[in-house]
Write a protein that holds these residues in place. Structure first.
Motif, PDB file in Angstrom:
ATOM      1  N   ILE A 161       0.837  -1.198   0.000  1.00 44.64           N
ATOM      2  CA  ILE A 161       0.000   0.000   0.000  1.00 44.64           C
ATOM      3  C   ILE A 161       0.872   1.248   0.000  1.00 44.64           C
ATOM      4  N   PHE A 162       0.357   2.326  -0.601  1.00 45.58           N
ATOM      5  CA  PHE A 162       1.016   3.621  -0.569  1.00 45.58           C
ATOM      6  C   PHE A 162       0.380   4.485   0.520  1.00 45.58           C
ATOM      7  N   ALA A 163       1.217   5.229   1.250  1.00 49.93           N
ATOM      8  CA  ALA A 163       0.750   6.144   2.295  1.00 49.93           C
ATOM      9  C   ALA A 163       1.223   7.551   1.957  1.00 49.93           C
ATOM     10  N   GLY A 164       0.325   8.522   2.092  1.00 46.31           N
ATOM     11  CA  GLY A 164       0.629   9.881   1.669  1.00 46.31           C
ATOM     12  C   GLY A 164       1.791  10.524   2.405  1.00 46.31           C
ATOM     13  N   ASN A 165       2.719  11.102   1.634  1.00 43.44           N
ATOM     14  CA  ASN A 165       3.866  11.820   2.191  1.00 43.44           C
ATOM     15  C   ASN A 165       3.671  13.331   2.099  1.00 43.44           C
ATOM     16  N   GLY A 166       2.523  13.755   1.543  1.00 41.45           N
ATOM     17  CA  GLY A 166       2.243  15.182   1.458  1.00 41.45           C
ATOM     18  C   GLY A 166       2.918  15.857   0.287  1.00 41.45           C
ATOM     19  N   ASP A 167       2.955  17.182   0.345  1.00 39.84           N
ATOM     20  CA  ASP A 167       3.509  17.994  -0.740  1.00 39.84           C
ATOM     21  C   ASP A 167       5.022  18.117  -0.557  1.00 39.84           C
ATOM     22  N   THR A 168       5.720  17.049  -0.910  1.00 43.29           N
ATOM     23  CA  THR A 168       7.176  17.015  -0.745  1.00 43.29           C
ATOM     24  C   THR A 168       7.834  16.737  -2.088  1.00 43.29           C
ATOM     25  N   ALA A 169       9.150  16.862  -2.119  1.00 44.71           N
ATOM     26  CA  ALA A 169       9.892  16.473  -3.320  1.00 44.71           C
ATOM     27  C   ALA A 169       9.640  15.003  -3.617  1.00 44.71           C
ATOM     28  N   LYS A 170       9.719  14.646  -4.886  1.00 46.25           N
ATOM     29  CA  LYS A 170       9.481  13.268  -5.286  1.00 46.25           C
ATOM     30  C   LYS A 170      10.604  12.365  -4.791  1.00 46.25           C
ATOM     31  N   VAL A 171      10.303  11.062  -4.705  1.00 45.82           N
ATOM     32  CA  VAL A 171      11.344  10.099  -4.325  1.00 45.82           C
ATOM     33  C   VAL A 171      12.432  10.080  -5.390  1.00 45.82           C
ATOM     34  N   HIS A 172      13.636   9.729  -4.972  1.00 47.99           N
ATOM     35  CA  HIS A 172      14.834   9.674  -5.800  1.00 47.99           C
ATOM     36  C   HIS A 172      15.280  11.074  -6.244  1.00 47.99           C
ATOM     37  N   ASN A 173      14.802  12.092  -5.555  1.00 47.59           N
ATOM     38  CA  ASN A 173      15.210  13.465  -5.812  1.00 47.59           C
ATOM     39  C   ASN A 173      16.148  13.905  -4.690  1.00 47.59           C
TER      40      ASN A 173
END
Length: 391
Positions: free
Chosen positions: A350-362
């Motif tokens: 499942i995916f859980a919200g991380n909010g308005d953040t930079a994307k992963v692998h950034n």
């Protein structure tokens, strides 16, 4: 049960663990410090059994319920490894090690599973057994497969397995999941074209591998547009084109590298077969030859239907709203080696919200600590609902 109340008390402590992991990232199987800290914390929680060195540097902890662990066994997995990337987040807890950073949130996943472990070891408000899986080398090293090969599923008699990943762009307090294919198979190819080198002023005396390679870059796209069912998803990306060393020399060889992403095994097999045939025919048309290496990476992450329905139910209880759980999220063409675990046992990711953040692998990414109570509550509620106490 929305958020577990006890997690409000534990939030600062779990956040501190997370930021410590973030400051000290380790990549692939080199998660020695992280694994040692995980094992140390599990011991301090009173976890019943702790085993290190599974899949090289993985850690497995066992918590038995009120009935002594009889009955069902559920595995909960977190990944521990970081990425080979230099951080630019500017956070006070940014990586202390240039060229290494937690750019995918595995520090948060590990901390949330530790928070879950502390709570479950304190309360044991379930019957059955929980197996805590702390895995190395998710980022390209197939750490899940390594742990399975070391007996993860059979040694601990795991019946079902569940995992979680943060998702930037999804609000904190929301979840997203789907039955069936959630994430793509991730394959890699390398094509070495062998031509005939010579003077660039007399190309007719050569077999130019650059011309062959350029045609292949275009031709390979027709596998998706003309050989793949329009209702299926597939990606072929050529990401490396290496050839030549001087402006006046036609080189002997050229090399193409790239990735293939698919959401079904049938499409995956078709693309490999068509790619090899196309490389052979295009090269033959120019008098060139080629070697092609096709490396099958992580399989499709396929969520099992019953376990996905259950995960949706749990997530809705945690959020307190059906509207905050997307149960039919679109698949992503990114890959995840939890797929190996789902091939071995029923379960769901499942995916859980991380909010308005930079994307992963950034390089500017950071895990959102506000997600911690939701992730821990999801795991806790999953265990207590799936394995309720008998009295």
């Amino acid at each position: 049960m929305p958020i577990v109340n006890r997690l409000a008390e534990l939030h600062d402590e779990i956040t501190a663990w997370r930021r410590d992991f973030h400051e000290n990232p380790e990549i692939l199987y080199e998660t020695h410090r992280t694994a040692a800290r995980v094992a140390e914390l599990l011991e301090s929680f009173g976890v019943d059994d702790i085993t290190t060195g599974i899949g090289q540097t993985g850690v497995v902890g066992v918590i038995k319920g009120k009935n002594g662990g009889a009955g069902k066994t559920i595995g909960l997995r977190a990944d521990m490894d970081a990425l080979p990337l230099t951080e630019t987040s500017g956070k006070p807890w940014a990586s202390k090690h240039p060229g290494k950073m937690h750019a995918c949130g595995h520090d948060g996943h590990t901390a949330m599973l530790l928070g879950t472990a502390k709570y479950l070891a304190e309360t044991r408000n379930f019957d059955g057994t929980v197996v805590l899986i702390f895995q190395p080398a998710e980022e390209g090293g197939a750490g899940a497969k390594a742990m399975i090969n070391d007996g993860l599923m059979t040694r601990w008699n795991i019946d079902e397995v569940y995992g979680l990943h943060n998702m930037p762009g999804l609000p904190v307090g929301e979840f997203a999941i789907r039955p069936g294919p959630l994430m793509a198979a991730t394959d890699e190819f390398q094509i070495t074209i062998k031509g005939l080198g010579g003077h660039a002023a007399r190309p007719y005396e050569t077999i130019d591998p650059i011309v062959v390679g350029a045609q292949l870059v275009t031709a390979l796209q027709s596998i998706v547009s003309r050989n793949t069912n329009a209702l299926e998803a597939a990606v072929i990306s050529v990401t490396v084109f290496e050839a030549g060393s001087a402006f006046n020399i036609v080189p002997e060889t050229a090399k193409l590298r790239g990735t293939v992403r698919t959401l079904s095994n049938d499409v995956r097999e078709m693309i490999e077969t068509r790619m090899k045939a196309m490389v052979e025919s295009v090269c033959a048309a120019h008098g060139a030859t080629a070697d092609i290496l096709y490396d099958k990476g992580y399989p499709v992450t396929n969520n099992h239907a019953d376990q996905t329905d259950f995960a949706v139910q749990v997530a809705r209880e945690v959020t307190g709203s059906a509207d905050k759980v997307n149960s039919e999220v679109n698949p992503t063409m990114g890959g995840e080696d939890f797929s190996f675990m789902l091939e071995e046992r029923p379960g769901a990711f499942i995916f859980a919200g991380n909010g308005d953040t930079a994307k992963v692998h950034n390089p500017a990414y950071d895990f959102n600590d506000e997600l911690i109570p939701y992730g821990c509550s999801y795991f806790i509620k999953l265990v207590e609902t799936a394995m309720p106490t008998s009295g």
